[in-house]
Design a protein around this motif. Structure first.
Motif, mmCIF file in Angstrom:
data_model
loop_
_atom_site.group_PDB
_atom_site.id
_atom_site.type_symbol
_atom_site.label_atom_id
_atom_site.label_comp_id
_atom_site.label_asym_id
_atom_site.label_seq_id
_atom_site.Cartn_x
_atom_site.Cartn_y
_atom_site.Cartn_z
ATOM 1 N N VAL A 93 0.854 -1.153 -0.044
ATOM 2 C CA VAL A 93 0.022 0.018 0.062
ATOM 3 C C VAL A 93 0.813 1.283 0.146
ATOM 4 C CG1 VAL A 93 -1.875 1.303 1.136
ATOM 5 C CG2 VAL A 93 -2.034 -1.315 1.020
ATOM 6 N N SER A 94 1.999 1.168 0.684
ATOM 7 C CA SER A 94 2.746 2.405 0.964
ATOM 8 C C SER A 94 3.539 2.597 -0.638
ATOM 9 C CB SER A 94 4.063 2.438 1.807
ATOM 10 O OG SER A 94 3.511 2.205 3.213
ATOM 11 N N ALA A 95 3.852 1.630 -1.353
ATOM 12 C CA ALA A 95 4.539 1.630 -2.587
ATOM 13 C C ALA A 95 3.464 2.398 -3.623
ATOM 14 C CB ALA A 95 4.593 0.342 -3.157
ATOM 15 N N ALA A 96 2.039 2.046 -3.512
ATOM 16 C CA ALA A 96 1.018 2.683 -4.274
ATOM 17 C C ALA A 96 0.913 4.072 -4.026
ATOM 18 C CB ALA A 96 -0.275 2.003 -3.966
ATOM 19 N N ALA A 124 8.545 9.960 10.435
ATOM 20 C CA ALA A 124 7.265 9.593 10.622
ATOM 21 C C ALA A 124 6.462 9.062 9.316
ATOM 22 C CB ALA A 124 6.295 10.947 10.797
ATOM 23 N N PHE A 125 6.878 9.594 8.155
ATOM 24 C CA PHE A 125 6.262 8.868 7.037
ATOM 25 C C PHE A 125 6.869 7.512 6.807
ATOM 26 C CE2 PHE A 125 6.565 7.636 2.531
ATOM 27 C CZ PHE A 125 4.873 7.640 2.241
ATOM 28 N N GLU A 134 -2.750 1.428 10.297
ATOM 29 C CA GLU A 134 -3.448 1.689 9.203
ATOM 30 C C GLU A 134 -3.083 2.878 8.492
ATOM 31 O OE1 GLU A 134 -4.379 4.572 12.430
ATOM 32 O OE2 GLU A 134 -4.611 2.335 12.504
ATOM 33 N N ASN A 135 -1.628 3.583 8.785
ATOM 34 C CA ASN A 135 -1.458 4.749 8.110
ATOM 35 C C ASN A 135 -1.234 4.685 6.546
ATOM 36 O OD1 ASN A 135 -0.213 4.622 11.204
ATOM 37 N ND2 ASN A 135 -0.036 6.713 10.442
ATOM 38 N N PRO A 136 -0.813 3.543 5.891
ATOM 39 C CA PRO A 136 -0.526 3.549 4.750
ATOM 40 C C PRO A 136 -1.961 3.569 4.065
ATOM 41 C CG PRO A 136 0.675 1.921 5.619
ATOM 42 C CD PRO A 136 -0.104 2.383 6.684
ATOM 43 N N VAL A 310 1.611 11.497 9.688
ATOM 44 C CA VAL A 310 1.921 11.017 8.717
ATOM 45 C C VAL A 310 0.845 11.554 7.536
ATOM 46 C CG1 VAL A 310 2.240 8.842 7.204
ATOM 47 C CG2 VAL A 310 2.755 8.860 9.568
ATOM 48 N N VAL A 311 -0.468 11.461 7.876
ATOM 49 C CA VAL A 311 -1.501 11.992 6.716
ATOM 50 C C VAL A 311 -1.266 13.254 6.683
ATOM 51 C CG1 VAL A 311 -3.849 12.033 6.049
ATOM 52 C CG2 VAL A 311 -2.988 9.998 7.193
#
Length: 515
Positions: A93-96, A124-125, A134-136, A310-311
């Motif tokens: 999901v992070s790659a996306a 943070a990211f 759930e961050n990603p 992060v968001v």
């Protein structure tokens, strides 16, 4: 024979290089935190026919992210273990997220390098691009919503479709974590007030878009007995003074400024630039980020440094990237790189397992604490040792396989609870997974140094442990005994009995801890 040339769109090679640098940082720092395995125990129970429970037989929503739980459930079905399910979900999901952010950028070196540096050097990211939380998914939904609402080349959506898209974004963000809906609130409210309220068809569109959230809330009320996660009652109903929560919320931001200045700097400068140079829609999105940041202060922040920032960081990057001044990008790049690399704990140059970093007023470097025993790269090295709670959980499971069901009070319940297995009924003294204790005040809320956010320990009432073990009410205090009866009826009784629904009404009408 002529070898065909590899051709990418304008700036494509630069974007690809930026993508690889950011992902290298994420893979290097990939890890899993203890809290994520609180969710994984619910996933395991669900997949093995024990229902959406934490302690089998007790319906409690211990997770704050239903949509992320769905992702983890699918990943667990396809992965060799829960650990791999959590780590791969974060990586994919992070790659996306990274690909979508970079694809939106204009093909100019200054912009691409500045954005890549901001993401790759942000603790943070990078820390919460994995972790199992759930961050990603939250970042992915925000980036998709921004791309949809702020198109660079396509014509803007007509009002009805835009209202539906914004309502759907808010619905899915709330399913990822309820408070994330604040990010969309200003822009959605403005769209409604601008004329959407006059059109009945627009309200139908928004109602349809909100259906996923409404359906979940109805399910939660019927199945769990409460519209909010149990963690909300445990953390926000612990009897802590509001002024003290605000003070700790500021401590959270101070900890980020001290330990991760790049993240703080990008958020502040990015949102400020949008306020100065952005159009109305961008300013409204920035207002959503500010509203969310104010909410973080109000609830006291968090004990994991950077997790809730992060968001807002990703929003600041996406919103400001389109508005960067043409002639000053080199100074922007220099500033971001200096702010990032001058921090010795930045993700690119720091060790895979960084040295221990002391807490700052209860705010901890959660990745630094766990990564040696839960990180991706450490796991691939010879001589890897599992995290201590994993080892203790497996030992407890071996004992219970021989002796049967057991009951135990514990503090760190993630890895331990998951690996101990379903035969262990865990009494969570922090009340995150305990619906009875979540409705009691925490221990010594007036003693500032005796607790930290996210770790609000409860005293076990006389007779509570015995009640859990015996399966009947042995609590000595009459008022608490009545509360225990209601909680047990709601979480273990027949779903549609009249007695259960009367208990649901009583508990949801409570005004304070143990009321």
């Amino acid at each position: 024979m002529r070898i065909p040339r590899l051709i990418l769109p304008a700036g494509g090679w630069l974007r690809l290089a930026a993508f690889l640098v950011i992902m290298a940082a994420i893979v290097k720092c990939a890890w899993i935190c203890d809290d994520s395995f609180i969710t994984m125990r619910s996933v395991d129970n669900l997949l093995h026919g024990r229902g959406l429970t934490w302690n089998p037989g007790e319906r409690v929503q211990v997770f704050t992210h239903p949509l992320w739980l769905l992702v983890l459930t699918v990943a667990d079905l396809l992965s060799p273990s829960a650990w791999w399910a959590a780590i791969l979900s974060g990586l994919v999901v992070s790659a996306a997220v990274v690909a979508l952010v970079l694809a939106r950028l204009e093909p100019r070196a200054g912009v691409v390098v500045a954005v890549a540096a901001a993401l790759a050097l942000s603790r943070a990211f990078v820390d919460y691009a994995t972790s199992g939380l759930e961050n990603p998914l939250a970042c992915l939904l925000v980036v998709l919503a921004l791309r949809r609402d702020l198109p660079l080349r396509e014509a803007p959506m007509e009002p009805g479709r835009r209202l539906g898209a914004l309502a759907l974004a808010g619905s899915l963000l709330a399913l990822t974590r309820l408070d994330l809906a604040l990010l969309v609130l200003p822009v959605l409210g403005d769209a409604v007030l601008a004329g959407g309220w006059r059109q009945r068809r627009h309200w139908r569109t928004m109602a349809l878009a909100a259906l996923p959230l409404v359906a979940w809330e109805v399910f939660a009320l019927v199945y769990f007995g409460f519209p909010l996660p149990n963690t909300a009652y445990a953390k926000l109903g612990a009897g802590v003074d509001g002024a003290e929560l605000v003070r700790r919320g500021w401590w959270y931001f101070e900890a980020t400024l001290r330990r991760d200045p790049l993240t703080a700097g990008v958020i502040v400068s990015g949102l400020a630039w949008v306020a100065l140079r952005g159009d109305r829609r961008r300013r409204l999105w920035a207002a959503g980020a500010l509203l969310y940041l104010a909410y973080i202060v109000r609830i006291g922040g968090d004990f994991m440094i950077g997790r809730f920032l992060v968001v807002p960081l990703v929003m600041a990057v996406v919103l400001a990237a389109d508005l960067l001044p043409t002639g000053r990008r080199i100074w922007l790049v220099v500033g971001v790189l200096l702010l990032g690399f001058l921090n010795p704990r930045n993700p690119l140059t720091s060790p895979v397992v960084p040295p221990f970093e002391y807490w700052f007023r209860g705010v901890a470097d959660e990745r630094g604490y766990y990564c040696e025993n839960t990180g991706l790269l450490p796991r691939l090295r010879p001589g890897f040792v599992e995290q201590e709670y994993v080892i203790k959980g497996r030992q407890a499971r071996e004992i219970m396989d021989r002796q049967g069901t057991a009951f135990q009070a514990a503090e760190c319940i993630g890895f331990y609870g998951y690996y101990a297995g379903p035969k262990l009924h865990v009494i969570d003294v922090m009340a995150l997974a305990d619906p009875f204790l979540a409705r009691l005040p925490m221990r010594s809320p007036d003693k500032v140094k005796s607790w930290r956010i996210g770790h609000l320990e409860r005293d076990l009432p006389a007779g509570y442990s015995e009640s859990v073990a015996a399966g009947r009410n042995l609590i000595q205090d009459p008022a608490l005994a009545r509360l225990y009866d209601d909680v047990r009826l709601v979480t273990t009784g027949p779903l549609f009995s009249a007695e259960r629904w009367r208990a649901i009404v009583r508990l949801n009408r409570q005004r304070g801890p143990g009321a």
